[in-house]
Write an enzyme that holds these catalytic residues in place. Sequence first.
Site, PDB file in Angstrom:
ATOM      1  N   TYR A 170      -6.560  -2.961  10.022  1.00 56.22           N
ATOM      2  CA  TYR A 170      -7.950  -3.411   9.985  1.00 56.22           C
ATOM      3  C   TYR A 170      -8.328  -3.729   8.546  1.00 56.22           C
ATOM      4  O   TYR A 170      -7.490  -4.093   7.748  1.00 56.22           O
ATOM      5  CB  TYR A 170      -8.883  -2.383  10.649  1.00 56.22           C
ATOM      6  CG  TYR A 170     -10.169  -3.048  11.070  1.00 56.22           C
ATOM      7  CD1 TYR A 170     -10.153  -4.090  12.003  1.00 56.22           C
ATOM      8  CD2 TYR A 170     -11.385  -2.701  10.508  1.00 56.22           C
ATOM      9  CE1 TYR A 170     -11.313  -4.756  12.358  1.00 56.22           C
ATOM     10  CE2 TYR A 170     -12.548  -3.357  10.868  1.00 56.22           C
ATOM     11  CZ  TYR A 170     -12.510  -4.379  11.779  1.00 56.22           C
ATOM     12  OH  TYR A 170     -13.652  -5.041  12.124  1.00 56.22           O
ATOM     13  N   ARG A 223     -18.921 -15.270  11.497  1.00 52.44           N
ATOM     14  CA  ARG A 223     -19.145 -14.478  10.280  1.00 52.44           C
ATOM     15  C   ARG A 223     -18.117 -13.357  10.223  1.00 52.44           C
ATOM     16  O   ARG A 223     -18.436 -12.196  10.433  1.00 52.44           O
ATOM     17  CB  ARG A 223     -20.572 -13.907  10.276  1.00 52.44           C
ATOM     18  CG  ARG A 223     -21.024 -13.374   8.933  1.00 52.44           C
ATOM     19  CD  ARG A 223     -22.213 -12.457   9.096  1.00 52.44           C
ATOM     20  NE  ARG A 223     -21.901 -11.277   9.875  1.00 52.44           N
ATOM     21  CZ  ARG A 223     -21.333 -10.175   9.374  1.00 52.44           C
ATOM     22  NH1 ARG A 223     -20.992 -10.099   8.108  1.00 52.44           N
ATOM     23  NH2 ARG A 223     -21.095  -9.144  10.174  1.00 52.44           N
ATOM     24  N   LYS A 241     -10.069  -4.183  16.290  1.00 55.25           N
ATOM     25  CA  LYS A 241     -11.057  -3.190  16.720  1.00 55.25           C
ATOM     26  C   LYS A 241     -10.569  -2.417  17.942  1.00 55.25           C
ATOM     27  O   LYS A 241     -10.714  -1.193  18.014  1.00 55.25           O
ATOM     28  CB  LYS A 241     -12.389  -3.882  17.055  1.00 55.25           C
ATOM     29  CG  LYS A 241     -13.166  -4.379  15.855  1.00 55.25           C
ATOM     30  CD  LYS A 241     -14.006  -3.276  15.231  1.00 55.25           C
ATOM     31  CE  LYS A 241     -14.846  -3.807  14.094  1.00 55.25           C
ATOM     32  NZ  LYS A 241     -15.779  -2.826  13.537  1.00 55.25           N
ATOM     33  N   GLU A 313     -19.134  -8.633  17.952  1.00 56.54           N
ATOM     34  CA  GLU A 313     -18.479  -8.430  16.660  1.00 56.54           C
ATOM     35  C   GLU A 313     -18.518  -9.704  15.813  1.00 56.54           C
ATOM     36  O   GLU A 313     -18.095 -10.780  16.259  1.00 56.54           O
ATOM     37  CB  GLU A 313     -17.019  -8.008  16.889  1.00 56.54           C
ATOM     38  CG  GLU A 313     -16.357  -7.408  15.682  1.00 56.54           C
ATOM     39  CD  GLU A 313     -16.952  -6.061  15.295  1.00 56.54           C
ATOM     40  OE1 GLU A 313     -17.090  -5.809  14.082  1.00 56.54           O
ATOM     41  OE2 GLU A 313     -17.268  -5.261  16.198  1.00 56.54           O
ATOM     42  N   ASP A 314     -19.046  -9.587  14.603  1.00 56.81           N
ATOM     43  CA  ASP A 314     -19.020 -10.662  13.605  1.00 56.81           C
ATOM     44  C   ASP A 314     -19.654 -11.963  14.078  1.00 56.81           C
ATOM     45  O   ASP A 314     -19.146 -13.059  13.823  1.00 56.81           O
ATOM     46  CB  ASP A 314     -17.583 -10.899  13.124  1.00 56.81           C
ATOM     47  CG  ASP A 314     -17.113  -9.797  12.195  1.00 56.81           C
ATOM     48  OD1 ASP A 314     -17.928  -8.932  11.851  1.00 56.81           O
ATOM     49  OD2 ASP A 314     -15.931  -9.784  11.818  1.00 56.81           O
ATOM     50  N   ASP A 336     -21.538  -3.765  16.666  1.00 49.92           N
ATOM     51  CA  ASP A 336     -20.994  -2.873  15.644  1.00 49.92           C
ATOM     52  C   ASP A 336     -21.531  -3.205  14.262  1.00 49.92           C
ATOM     53  O   ASP A 336     -21.717  -2.315  13.437  1.00 49.92           O
ATOM     54  CB  ASP A 336     -19.466  -2.954  15.661  1.00 49.92           C
ATOM     55  CG  ASP A 336     -18.830  -1.870  14.806  1.00 49.92           C
ATOM     56  OD1 ASP A 336     -19.276  -0.709  14.896  1.00 49.92           O
ATOM     57  OD2 ASP A 336     -17.903  -2.181  14.032  1.00 49.92           O
ATOM     58  N   ASP A 337     -21.780  -4.484  13.985  1.00 51.69           N
ATOM     59  CA  ASP A 337     -22.276  -4.869  12.664  1.00 51.69           C
ATOM     60  C   ASP A 337     -23.695  -4.365  12.430  1.00 51.69           C
ATOM     61  O   ASP A 337     -24.053  -4.020  11.303  1.00 51.69           O
ATOM     62  CB  ASP A 337     -22.240  -6.397  12.521  1.00 51.69           C
ATOM     63  CG  ASP A 337     -20.848  -6.956  12.725  1.00 51.69           C
ATOM     64  OD1 ASP A 337     -19.949  -6.560  11.975  1.00 51.69           O
ATOM     65  OD2 ASP A 337     -20.652  -7.754  13.647  1.00 51.69           O
ATOM     66  N   ASN A 478     -17.509  -5.769   2.876  1.00 45.79           N
ATOM     67  CA  ASN A 478     -16.069  -5.927   3.079  1.00 45.79           C
ATOM     68  C   ASN A 478     -15.689  -7.395   2.953  1.00 45.79           C
ATOM     69  O   ASN A 478     -16.516  -8.273   3.158  1.00 45.79           O
ATOM     70  CB  ASN A 478     -15.686  -5.439   4.489  1.00 45.79           C
ATOM     71  CG  ASN A 478     -15.747  -3.931   4.612  1.00 45.79           C
ATOM     72  OD1 ASN A 478     -15.260  -3.218   3.763  1.00 45.79           O
ATOM     73  ND2 ASN A 478     -16.355  -3.449   5.697  1.00 45.79           N
TER      74      ASN A 478
END
Length: 622
Positions: A170, A223, A241, A313-314, A336-337, A478
């Site tokens: 990851y 993203r 993930k 996610e993203d 999650d973000d 990150n």
Amino acid sequence: MSWQEVSNCIQWLLKFLMLTSSSSFKRLNSLRQLLGGLGDRGERKSNMSVMSTSIDDDNNAANDNDDNDDQPFTPWAVSVASGHALLRSPQHNKGLAFTEKERDAHFLRGLLPPAVLTQELQEKRTLHILRQYHVPLHRYIAMMDLQETNEKLFYKLLINNVEELLPVVYTPVVGEACQKYGSIFRRPQGLYISLKDKGKILEVLKNWPEKNIQVIVVTDGERILGLGDLGCQGMGIPVGKLSLYTALGGVRPSVCLPVTIDVGTKNETLLNDEFYTGLKQKRATGEEYNDLLDEFMTAVKKNYGEKVLIQFEDFANHNAFDLLVKYRTSHLVFNDDIQGTACVVLGGLLSALKLIGGTLSDHTFLFLGAGEAGTGIAEIISLAILKKTKLTVEESRKKIWLVDSKGLIVSSRKDSLQHFKKPWAHDHETVTGLLEAVKTIKPSILIGTSGVGKQFTKEVIEAMSSINAKPLIMALSNPTSQSECTAEEAYTWSNGHAIFASGSPFDPVIYDGKEFVPGQANNAYIFPGFGLGLIMCGAIRVHDDFLLAAAEALASQVTEEDYAKGIIYPRFKNIRKISATIAAKVASRAYEYGLASHLPRPSNLVKFAESCMYSPKYRNYR
């Protein structure tokens, strides 16, 4: 029904269906001969492998001259006893760990070297090989190859060496892997849904071989970490993930589904890359985008039921908030973000209070970054303050300030702000830069979610240190290259007084003869255990209080030994214990709110969580 009768039925079906080429009768005869041979092996069927393998006529020299390469043919497959197929099933393959008895029973004799190795020796050997790679991306590729060939060894290796291998599978290495996904692509992982599939998404979902799906991680690739729009190449994120869902949270890999929704990309470099694996068109927006996502969400619920967890996610900010708000009342959804990051940061803050003193309401928070991560963290901090005090929502929010690309978010900017920033627009004069904001607001806690590296300059850290005896610095962006500052910079510029945590890992730092160990505010602390808790209790919706419960459970796992080194997060080597504790707290809160469907409630939720966890230990075959 006898084996011969089954064989006869299959032959009849094949004869009825195989009418697609001039050589179909020869294929049919070959299959009849095979099935006839299998009929004579009925006495051995109890020892036969349950695997299946394809019978490819193109591998038969007798047919080489009969088939035209341009002539369509049907790729039929039948179930046969074959050790070759067993070795190529990642779920069942044990490599050299197959015993002598298993090799005889499953037709593996001669297909493997004669040595028999234990799983522990295989793990040692694989780790030795991985350490020979000096390029992190090469380690990532090797780990993905292992996952595709020997699933249990992959997870055993990751679980037992999590602190070493987590950065490989990851962040930060997965970011580089996504950037180069087209070049390193070997075999498809996960399910790809594109604009070409509009109107057929339910059919696409049914193509996935596993039917009992309990958790889906989905991205549209717009993203990816701090790297921007990577389109279809964002698949590395859902795959990574879900690997952590299994390794850290114990969720069985067979119930996990990674999904990438390809609506094009704004990345010109990818659009001009001959190796790009996605749609080569500009990213769809508006109604076209929303319709595709709505069809996906509807199809998921129809195909897998109401209790399947969908983790966004993203997604870009403008879609992430809208999707969460739109579907949180009709689906079991989690971003999650927004929520995962908020939860893990709150856990670190609750833990850090033992080092910096006071309660959450005693501190002033300043954020650099007002996107989905920043505002999500701000919201959960406000919620946690509300739970512990008699303050109003407005009063709790006034302890939290945000800086975006245009400066401090203040009331005079309200008309031009995006809707998710407006709650954080307080009465104050205009402030344009971070350093000026630090000097004016005088925060005790500085949190970076900007996605832009090197923003916590020496002047900013020194200003924080002049205001606070122990400033808490959280550089969360990150990957490592985008971190607002490094651990060494935080400790050095604060003269060793700062409490530091980051989103990506940093090595320990020696300053003035003392070792400082930076904490990592990694979402992997939260989402695997959070997801396990939802699954094991059969939750049907996610309530905000579940997030508070998870954060409190995480903070409770930090030891006095950790605090002595300035660490505000527990060690990853204990991650499965941490995940079980978080799962139990989340499930408990779900039962309290009447949102759990698995009844009766287990008496000991921690032990129940541990009993639900996937084991990567090899099984013995008959």
